[in-house]
Design a protein around this motif. Structure first.
Motif: not given
Ligand code: ZN
Length: 617
Positions: A357-359, A361-363, A380-382
């Motif tokens: 899910a995290h990676e 969402a980075h899309s 991006d990370e936040g």
């Molecule tokens: Zn990340």
């Protein structure tokens, strides 16, 4: 009592917004055509690269820079030295004896990437290697609005996996090929970003990729891009029912195309299982993971969860714009790439879904909304951490009570440690990995959840959707996001962006005094921290009825809607920031009040919660 008062949370709501584009914005464009041969025994590869570069800037360019990321994985590189000198090195990158793993690499284990020839429109170019950056003086300057073509030959060696990319990962994936090709550095309104590869974070040029990979035919490949010759290749990519002709020779040439991306990753292993899932009215999902009985159950269960996550992000941020996404076992944890991710696979189910899910969402927050991560790592990370937490809550049916509790705890820990640096710090220049991590992930996530406290949850989600519509396939900067939020909320928010992201100012409000005054009660609040905030104040009466009061911040020039529908709210006079104290009255005797709480949602990142509560004796 305190705990129960702090659970009055609003539900995140969602809304649509319309498009509006900036007119003075420009960005560079690249078209890569690459042809690469990989020797899977020596892990050495050679390639040709034709790069058509369009200079959309208003400036004439007489130099360009390429990233040669694999040169970081050599003893004595900046990455190696930084690893040896930072007080809290990444545990993946050091041995049990706390020695830099890069420093131990032999000639055949280290990484490298070198240009062996380079021309510009047919003319030989002079170039020099400076660690992980190739500095190229142009034969002919590129005028604004003009195109030029570079032709490069290059050779590389895949390093033993140290960080993100490499060969023979801990889970024995043969090839995790990220940051593997000579990649043109980005030139934008701030100038060149020829950043050395020291620890982290990337910024690339938008464009189209056409990539041919030739390697041992027993290896299954996945990554960025649509496979053009699927019915020749097979390996699970062929259209259903297709018979794959036996290929002569030892190798296969895989042909991928990827439109409008700013990176190109691939991974390959001879033991990959390849599953395919279709998102209804959405992209095709590919899953590549080791044929290993201990992975099988979780990786099968992961697939419908990925469909749900894809639908969640498409609904709440904006529609996923590509026809494909691949979840691939590889790398050393989890890392986002264009149209794909590399994640480690041997995990408990919750952790596997969480990293997916995290990676995924980075899309959106990096691979579609391509902020310069090195400068604005929190965007991006936040933002990714924020939206993937909401997604996990929904797809894993997690307890809906404050999903950000741990995030705020982490931030407070950093803010009170004395080790915090402003979020505007360049990603490699944090003194500690600990400070970088909390600042980028936790404080960056709070930027959004706390913005929801300031402007209201509906307005927050509307802001995110409008930000996507306005800035997809671009390089947005912090002010772009702030401006969208300002237009959606009708508030001035410069104070918020400035204090939260460019300083280490903290928020600390307290209930200083509660006093009887004839038949009313006077409540005096105090601003102890430097950072301004509007305040929600909950009053609980002895008969358990509740009422809220809202003290807007004067410099906001606006007010949010009542976040607690069903509880009566009184909007008080603005609190002008410079005044350290603020007094208001309740037209009820003090004896009728059981408790008073500042921000019962706890979405405001007050560093001292103790003084946010007053209780009757
Ligand atoms: Zn990340």
């Amino acid at each position: 009592m305190i705990k129960s008062l702090f659970t009055l949370l609003t539900v995140f709501g969602f809304a649509f917004a319309t498009a509006q584009n900036k007119t003075d914005y420009w960005q560079q464009h690249v078209d890569y055509t690459m042809d690469v041969n990989m020797d899977v025994d020596t892990f050495q590869y050679t390639g040709t690269q034709k790069l058509v570069y369009t200079n959309n800037s208003p400036d004439e360019l007489n130099r360009v820079y390429f990233h040669l990321y694999f040169n970081a994985f050599q003893p004595g590189s900046e990455m190696d030295i930084r690893l040896q000198t930072i007080p809290d090195p990444d545990s993946r990158m050091i041995t049990e004896e706390k020695v830099s793993r890069i420093s131990t690499l032999t000639d055949s284990e280290m990484g490298y990437l070198h240009a062996t020839s380079l021309t510009q429109d047919g003319k030989q170019l002079n170039y020099s290697e400076e660690g992980t950056v190739l500095v190229v003086n142009l034969a002919t300057p590129i005028a604004p609005g003009k195109q030029t073509t570079f032709n490069m030959e290059f050779k590389g060696q895949v390093p033993l996996q140290i960080r993100r990319s490499g060969r023979n990962s801990e889970e024995n994936i043969a090839l995790s090929m990220s940051q593997w090709y000579p990649k043109l550095a980005e030139y934008d309104f701030e100038g060149w970003h020829a950043d050395p590869y020291i620890a982290r974070e990337f910024h690339g040029v938008w464009g189209d990729y056409d990539v041919k990979l030739t390697l041992d035919k027993n290896y299954t490949v996945g990554g960025t891009g649509y496979l053009q010759n699927a019915d020749e290749i097979g390996h699970g990519y062929e259209s259903p029912g297709t018979k794959i002709k036996k290929q002569k020779g030892k190798t296969l040439t895989w042909h991928f195309k990827a439109p409008m991306v700013h990176d190109f990753m691939w991974a390959a292993d001879p033991e990959y299982i390849h599953d395919v899932q279709q998102v209804p009215n959405g992209p095709t999902l590919h899953f590549l993971y080791k044929d290993d009985p201990k992975l099988l159950e979780n990786w099968k269960k992961l697939q419908p969860k990925t469909v749900e996550a894809m639908e969640f992000f498409s609904k709440n941020i904006g529609e996923y714009p590509y026809d494909q996404y691949s979840v691939i076992q590889g790398g050393d944890g989890g890392m986002e790439y264009a149209m794909s991710t590399l994640i480690t696979g041997d995990r408990k189910f919750g952790s596997l879904v969480g990293v997916m899910a995290h990676e995924l969402a980075h899309s959106w927050f990096q691979h579609i909304l391509a902020t310069n991560e090195a400068k604005h790592e929190w965007m991006d990370e936040g933002f990714t951490s924020f939206i993937s937490k909401l997604c996990m809550g929904e797809i894993m049916d997690l307890d809906k009570e404050n999903p950000f509790e741990g995030t705020y705890k982490g931030y407070r820990n950093l803010a009170l440690s004395g080790k915090e640096q402003p979020q505007s710090t360049y990603a490699d220049r944090y003194a500690l990995n600990f400070a970088y991590g909390i600042s980028a992930y936790s404080k960056g996530s709070i930027f959004l959840s706390q913005l929801g406290y300031i402007i209201g949850q509906d307005k927050l989600m509307e802001t995110i959707r409008k930000y996507y519509t306005d800035f997809k396939f671009k390089h947005p900067v912090p002010n772009d996001f702030k401006r969208v939020a300002e237009k959606i909320s009708n508030m001035e928010l410069d104070w918020y962006l400035t204090d939260w992201t460019q300083t280490t100012n903290t928020i600390d409000y307290s209930i200083k005094n509660v006093a009887d005054k004839e038949k009313s009660t006077q409540i005096t609040l105090e601003r102890i921290g430097l950072m301004p905030m509007p305040l929600d104040i909950l009053v609980v009466y002895e008969d358990n009825t509740k009422e809220t009061f809202y003290a807007p911040l004067r410099m906001m020039r606006g007010e949010k809607d009542n976040p607690y529908s069903g509880i009566e709210r009184t909007v008080l006079e603005d609190w002008p920031w410079a005044y350290p104290t603020y007094t208001f009255a309740i037209e009820k005797p003090m004896s009728s009040i059981k408790a008073i709480v500042i921000d019962p949602s706890q979405l405001m990142a007050d560093v001292d919660l103790e003084n946010n509560v007053w209780q009757a004796e």
